[in-house]
Each structure stands twice: as structure tokens, then as C-alpha cells.
Motif scaffolding. Structure first.
Motif, PDB file in Angstrom:
ATOM      1  N   LYS A  46       0.860  -1.043  -0.076  1.00  0.00           N
ATOM      2  CA  LYS A  46       0.016   0.048   0.038  1.00  0.00           C
ATOM      3  C   LYS A  46       0.762   1.229   0.001  1.00  0.00           C
ATOM      4  N   LYS A  47       1.880   1.376   0.697  1.00  0.00           N
ATOM      5  CA  LYS A  47       2.692   2.407   1.041  1.00  0.00           C
ATOM      6  C   LYS A  47       3.496   2.656  -0.549  1.00  0.00           C
ATOM      7  N   LEU A  48       3.994   1.520  -1.037  1.00  0.00           N
ATOM      8  CA  LEU A  48       4.539   1.759  -2.621  1.00  0.00           C
ATOM      9  C   LEU A  48       3.775   2.489  -3.485  1.00  0.00           C
ATOM     10  N   ILE A  84      14.152   4.510  -1.818  1.00  0.00           N
ATOM     11  CA  ILE A  84      12.868   5.270  -1.182  1.00  0.00           C
ATOM     12  C   ILE A  84      12.576   4.290   0.194  1.00  0.00           C
ATOM     13  N   ARG A  85      12.086   4.872   1.241  1.00  0.00           N
ATOM     14  CA  ARG A  85      12.005   3.902   2.395  1.00  0.00           C
ATOM     15  C   ARG A  85      10.628   3.829   2.651  1.00  0.00           C
ATOM     16  N   LEU A  86      10.249   2.814   2.585  1.00  0.00           N
ATOM     17  CA  LEU A  86       8.781   2.259   2.917  1.00  0.00           C
ATOM     18  C   LEU A  86       8.204   1.967   4.086  1.00  0.00           C
ATOM     19  N   SER A  87       9.396   1.658   5.044  1.00  0.00           N
ATOM     20  CA  SER A  87       9.260   1.473   6.321  1.00  0.00           C
ATOM     21  C   SER A  87      10.581   1.548   6.970  1.00  0.00           C
ATOM     22  N   LYS A  88      10.626   1.339   8.278  1.00  0.00           N
ATOM     23  CA  LYS A  88      12.066   1.406   8.900  1.00  0.00           C
ATOM     24  C   LYS A  88      12.946   0.048   8.215  1.00  0.00           C
ATOM     25  N   ALA A  89      12.335  -1.041   7.852  1.00  0.00           N
ATOM     26  CA  ALA A  89      12.865  -2.201   7.554  1.00  0.00           C
ATOM     27  C   ALA A  89      12.817  -2.141   5.922  1.00  0.00           C
ATOM     28  N   TYR A  90      11.803  -1.636   5.143  1.00  0.00           N
ATOM     29  CA  TYR A  90      11.765  -2.130   3.800  1.00  0.00           C
ATOM     30  C   TYR A  90      12.147  -0.865   2.967  1.00  0.00           C
ATOM     31  N   ARG A  91      12.943  -1.293   1.657  1.00  0.00           N
ATOM     32  CA  ARG A  91      13.213  -0.229   0.808  1.00  0.00           C
ATOM     33  C   ARG A  91      12.707  -0.392  -0.710  1.00  0.00           C
ATOM     34  N   ILE A 107      10.466   0.320 -11.000  1.00  0.00           N
ATOM     35  CA  ILE A 107      10.840  -0.015  -9.737  1.00  0.00           C
ATOM     36  C   ILE A 107      11.618  -1.399  -9.797  1.00  0.00           C
ATOM     37  N   GLU A 108      12.992  -1.469  -9.449  1.00  0.00           N
ATOM     38  CA  GLU A 108      13.859  -2.320  -9.752  1.00  0.00           C
ATOM     39  C   GLU A 108      13.876  -3.504  -8.666  1.00  0.00           C
ATOM     40  N   GLU A 109      13.645  -3.127  -7.376  1.00  0.00           N
ATOM     41  CA  GLU A 109      13.670  -3.956  -6.255  1.00  0.00           C
ATOM     42  C   GLU A 109      12.743  -3.497  -5.167  1.00  0.00           C
ATOM     43  N   VAL A 110      12.375  -4.391  -4.537  1.00  0.00           N
ATOM     44  CA  VAL A 110      11.757  -4.014  -3.186  1.00  0.00           C
ATOM     45  C   VAL A 110      12.127  -5.265  -2.150  1.00  0.00           C
ATOM     46  N   ASN A 111      12.949  -4.602  -1.156  1.00  0.00           N
ATOM     47  CA  ASN A 111      13.494  -5.645  -0.146  1.00  0.00           C
ATOM     48  C   ASN A 111      13.554  -5.114   1.449  1.00  0.00           C
ATOM     49  N   LYS A 112      13.890  -5.995   2.184  1.00  0.00           N
ATOM     50  CA  LYS A 112      14.013  -5.833   3.611  1.00  0.00           C
ATOM     51  C   LYS A 112      15.489  -5.319   3.597  1.00  0.00           C
TER      52      LYS A 112
END
Length: 115
Positions: A46-48, A84-91, A107-112
Motif C-alpha cells: 500500500k505504501k509503495l 525510498i524508505r517504505l518502512s524502517k525495514a523495507y526499501r 521499480i527495480e527491487e523491493v526488499n528488507k
């Protein structure tokens, strides 16, 4: 992971893809991360998607000014990418590609994030 949560993730992406949010000449593409998104928590998706809508409505330069995303250029092996920071843990990591008069934000990658 249940089938219900997986179908919700797919639903969010489908709804986003089917709506025309673009006011600016920028379009956010998720093609490279569809598989990754199926494994992420819903609040991250949702944030992304909220970030992507903002980019398409307000333009990337305006969204970069929003402090909560901590949008920053990367160095080293990720030179040319931004995060971009989606949460403290996810980028989320993205690149910009210009084709004609349209700027694609891929968007190339979303990870912890590893600390």
C-alpha cells in the motif's frame, strides 16, 4: 501465507495498473518486481502504491521533497539507482528512464533493508 493475502496483493496491483493516475508525464512501472510484491506485507504494498500514485499525480521531483520517503541516490554497485524508505525495514529501489516525452520510473527491487 494464505491464498487470501496473496489475492489481495494481486488485487492492489491490478487496481493500480487499471487506473489512470497520470497527471504528470511520469509513469511508474512494476514489471521487474511483481514476483517480489507477492511476498511482501500488505502495508508495504500500500505504501509503495501510494508513492507511485503521488509520483504520477505530483511528479517525481515534488514527491522527492516528502521527507518520510527519504528518497536518496545510491552509490557503489547501485550507482544510477535511487531508494525510498517504505518502512524502517523495507526499501524500494528505482531507476528513471526517459523515452520521448515520458519519464518512466522503473521499480527495480523491493526488499528488507540490511543494517
Amino acid at each position: 501465507m494464505t491464498n487470501a493475502s496473496s489475492s489481495n496483493r494481486t488485487k492492489y496491483l491490478t487496481e493500480y495498473a487499471n487506473k489512470e493516475y497520470s497527471v504528470s508525464s511520469e509513469k511508474v512501472l512494476f514489471n521487474n518486481v511483481e514476483k517480489q510484491l507477492k511476498k511482501l506485507p500488505q502495508f508495504i504494498i500500500k505504501k509503495l502504491l501510494a508513492w507511485a500514485r503521488s509520483v504520477e499525480l505530483k511528479g517525481l521531483l515534488n514527491v522527492r521533497k516528502i521527507a518520510g520517503y527519504h528518497d536518496e541516490p545510491l552509490k557503489g554497485s547501485r550507482l544510477g539507482q535511487r531508494s525510498i524508505r517504505l518502512s524502517k525495514a523495507y526499501r524500494a529501489f528505482y531507476t528513471e528512464q526517459i523515452k520521448g516525452e515520458i519519464k518512466f520510473i522503473v521499480i527495480e527491487e523491493v526488499n528488507k533493508h540490511e543494517y
